[in-house]
Design a protein around this motif. Structure first.
Motif, short mmCIF file in Angstrom:
data_model
loop_
_atom_site.label_atom_id
_atom_site.label_comp_id
_atom_site.label_asym_id
_atom_site.label_seq_id
_atom_site.Cartn_x
_atom_site.Cartn_y
_atom_site.Cartn_z
N PRO A 10 -1.62 -15.20 73.78
CA PRO A 10 -2.72 -14.73 72.93
C PRO A 10 -2.26 -14.07 71.63
CG PRO A 10 -3.21 -14.27 75.21
CD PRO A 10 -1.80 -14.81 75.19
N LYS A 11 -1.20 -13.28 71.69
CA LYS A 11 -0.74 -12.59 70.49
C LYS A 11 -0.22 -13.57 69.42
CE LYS A 11 3.90 -11.65 72.37
NZ LYS A 11 4.63 -12.56 71.45
N ASP A 12 0.14 -14.78 69.85
CA ASP A 12 0.68 -15.76 68.93
C ASP A 12 -0.37 -16.73 68.38
OD1 ASP A 12 3.27 -14.74 69.33
OD2 ASP A 12 3.60 -16.05 71.06
N VAL A 13 -1.41 -17.01 69.16
CA VAL A 13 -2.34 -18.07 68.76
C VAL A 13 -3.71 -17.56 68.32
CG1 VAL A 13 -1.19 -19.75 70.25
CG2 VAL A 13 -3.15 -18.46 71.13
N LEU A 14 -4.02 -16.30 68.61
CA LEU A 14 -5.32 -15.76 68.21
C LEU A 14 -5.31 -15.26 66.78
CD1 LEU A 14 -6.43 -13.66 71.33
CD2 LEU A 14 -7.61 -15.66 70.41
N SER A 15 -6.42 -15.43 66.09
CA SER A 15 -6.59 -14.87 64.76
C SER A 15 -8.06 -14.50 64.57
CB SER A 15 -6.14 -15.84 63.68
OG SER A 15 -6.88 -17.05 63.74
N LEU A 16 -8.30 -13.44 63.81
CA LEU A 16 -9.66 -13.03 63.51
C LEU A 16 -10.13 -13.83 62.30
CD1 LEU A 16 -11.81 -11.04 64.49
CD2 LEU A 16 -10.90 -9.36 62.89
N GLU A 17 -11.14 -14.64 62.51
CA GLU A 17 -11.51 -15.63 61.50
C GLU A 17 -12.96 -15.51 61.05
OE1 GLU A 17 -10.14 -19.53 61.80
OE2 GLU A 17 -8.30 -19.02 62.88
N HIS A 18 -13.20 -16.09 59.88
CA HIS A 18 -14.52 -16.19 59.27
C HIS A 18 -15.10 -17.53 59.71
CE1 HIS A 18 -17.16 -15.07 55.83
NE2 HIS A 18 -17.37 -16.35 55.75
N LEU A 19 -16.07 -17.49 60.64
CA LEU A 19 -16.59 -18.72 61.23
C LEU A 19 -18.01 -18.99 60.73
CD1 LEU A 19 -15.46 -17.94 64.89
CD2 LEU A 19 -14.24 -19.32 63.19
N GLU A 20 -18.35 -20.24 60.68
CA GLU A 20 -19.67 -20.63 60.21
C GLU A 20 -20.75 -20.20 61.21
OE1 GLU A 20 -22.16 -24.64 58.85
OE2 GLU A 20 -20.08 -24.79 59.57
N ARG A 21 -21.82 -19.62 60.68
CA ARG A 21 -22.94 -19.20 61.53
C ARG A 21 -23.73 -20.43 61.96
NH1 ARG A 21 -28.31 -16.40 60.86
NH2 ARG A 21 -28.29 -14.63 62.30
N LYS A 22 -23.85 -20.62 63.27
CA LYS A 22 -24.49 -21.82 63.78
C LYS A 22 -26.01 -21.67 63.83
CE LYS A 22 -20.55 -22.89 66.80
NZ LYS A 22 -20.12 -23.11 68.20
N PRO A 23 -26.74 -22.70 63.43
CA PRO A 23 -28.20 -22.65 63.56
C PRO A 23 -28.62 -22.89 65.00
CG PRO A 23 -27.53 -24.79 62.73
CD PRO A 23 -26.27 -23.95 62.81
N LEU A 24 -29.82 -22.46 65.34
CA LEU A 24 -30.37 -22.77 66.66
C LEU A 24 -30.88 -24.21 66.61
CD1 LEU A 24 -32.38 -19.56 67.68
CD2 LEU A 24 -30.01 -20.16 68.17
N VAL A 25 -30.23 -25.07 67.37
CA VAL A 25 -30.57 -26.50 67.29
C VAL A 25 -31.47 -26.94 68.43
CG1 VAL A 25 -28.50 -27.08 66.01
CG2 VAL A 25 -28.44 -27.10 68.51
N GLU A 26 -31.62 -26.11 69.46
CA GLU A 26 -32.45 -26.47 70.60
C GLU A 26 -33.59 -25.47 70.75
OE1 GLU A 26 -30.16 -26.82 74.12
OE2 GLU A 26 -28.69 -28.19 73.26
N GLU A 27 -34.71 -25.93 71.25
CA GLU A 27 -35.87 -25.08 71.43
C GLU A 27 -35.60 -23.94 72.42
OE1 GLU A 27 -39.16 -27.46 72.60
OE2 GLU A 27 -39.54 -28.21 70.56
N ARG A 28 -34.72 -24.19 73.39
CA ARG A 28 -34.45 -23.18 74.42
C ARG A 28 -33.08 -22.50 74.20
NH1 ARG A 28 -35.28 -24.81 80.40
NH2 ARG A 28 -35.05 -22.53 80.50
N SER A 29 -32.71 -22.33 72.95
CA SER A 29 -31.47 -21.64 72.64
C SER A 29 -31.77 -20.27 72.02
CB SER A 29 -30.60 -22.47 71.69
OG SER A 29 -31.27 -22.72 70.47
#
Length: 359
Positions: A41-60
């Motif tokens: 984890p210490k080698d592969v994790l990074s704190l990133e700026h990720l795209e905000r996902k839209p709600l694509v399903e009615e039950r989400s």
């Protein structure tokens, strides 16, 4: 007494401001601990700026994460050693974290069991809760506290609720066979699940025999309510004579420790294994199987209980555990880290207590 280690306010504020400079207040983005390949984890994790996902399903639903925890299964998942794998985004990124608590901030038109403002916990693995926000299906979450009571929720309670969906729930299910007056023996008692076992057992009038490796942790577990606490396997037989023989043994270590607690079981007793921290096989001596009728099984919350249980069963458990948390009767020793400013510190060194990210 349960303790929470916190970072001084001035330092936390400085780190949060630095995090805001990095991730900004952009409504189209989410801060998340992500990885693109398996490894330490210490080698592969990074704190990133990720795209905000839209709600694509009615039950989400969209959930604003309030607190999330780090568990051994999370680390094994990142290392590629865990049976359940998180879904990868189109760009090959996975966000860690399976345990936490959050608030519903948006709901699709078909959502019926959750409302905007409800405090919820996940009921499936790999929801990507090491992030400031997650989206998922309605059935991936269940109510911990309704929106009408959410405003009164204190910060300390939020931190404790961050350990409900894995830690407390595992302890609750492990203790399901125990009846008032019974005795349960466990190893790994100073771990987060072990601490929860002690407190839930006490509430249910079940006595506990608790085995730990570190003698310096014995007094703390006694303060939590452990009836017998010891780090001396050689004297376990003598020590256990103070109480009736246990009918249930809880093993998260393996090796010699698993054999030691199995030997203390009453005739027809049962050993449940839910972890393997020693990375050694479970040892169940042959005489226990033949002459005492001892049985053994495994328990896996994320892979067995959650997918096989129904909404009502899960809700009854959640309601019970939330009640204990709000009454101050359930919590574990934690190390809280500010998510934006300190998240990666969780994996760079060992911490005293379970790591909980506060958002």
């Amino acid at each position: 007494m349960m303790t929470t280690t916190t970072t001084p306010f001035a330092l936390t504020l400085a780190r949060r401001v630095a995090g805001l400079r990095l991730f900004g207040a952009d409504a189209s983005s989410v801060a998340g601990l992500a990885y693109r390949q398996h490894g330490e984890p210490k080698d592969v994790l990074s704190l990133e700026h990720l795209e905000r996902k839209p709600l694509v399903e009615e039950r989400s639903v969209r959930v604003e994460v309030m607190a999330s925890s780090v568990n051994p299964a999370d680390l094994n998942t990142i290392e590629g050693k865990y049976p359940l794998k998180p879904p990868l985004a189109e760009d090959g990124i996975a966000v860690g974290g399976s345990e936490g608590v959050g608030k519903v901030v948006e709901a699709g038109s078909g959502v019926g069991s959750l409302n905007v403002g409800d405090i919820v916990v996940p009921v499936k693995a790999n929801c990507g809760l090491w992030a400031t926000e997650v989206t998922g299906r309605e059935e991936d979450f269940q109510i911990a506290i309704g929106r009408d009571q959410a405003q009164a929720l204190q910060k300390e309670a939020i931190t404790r609720l961050g350990s409900l969906s894995v830690c407390y729930s595992t302890a609750f299910q492990l203790l399901a066979p125990a009846q008032p007056g019974d005795v349960v023996i466990q190893n790994g008692a100073s771990g987060a699940v072990g601490q929860a076992v002690i407190q839930i057992a006490k509430e249910r009038q079940v006595r506990t025999i608790n085995v730990v490796r570190d003698p310096h942790k014995e007094d703390y577990l006694r303060e939590l309510g452990g009836d017998i606490v010891t780090s001396d396997l050689a004297k376990l037989k003598t020590i256990c004579a103070e109480l009736p023989a246990p009918k249930l043994a809880l093993n998260c270590v393996g090796g010699e420790s698993s054999a030691a607690i199995a030997k203390r079981l009453a005739s027809k007793g049962h050993l449940v294994t839910y972890g393997g921290m020693a990375r050694e096989p479970v040892v169940l001596p042959t005489p226990l199987l033949i002459f005492k009728g001892i049985t053994s099984s495994g328990f896996w919350l994320s892979g067995q209980f959650y997918p096989e249980s129904d909404h009502r069963q899960r809700q009854e458990m959640i309601d019970y555990l939330v009640g204990l948390v709000l009454a101050g009767k359930l919590g574990v020793r934690t190390k809280t880290l500010d998510f934006r400013g300190e998240a990666l510190e969780a994996f760079r060194r060992e911490h005293q207590g379970k790591v909980v990210f506060t958002m």
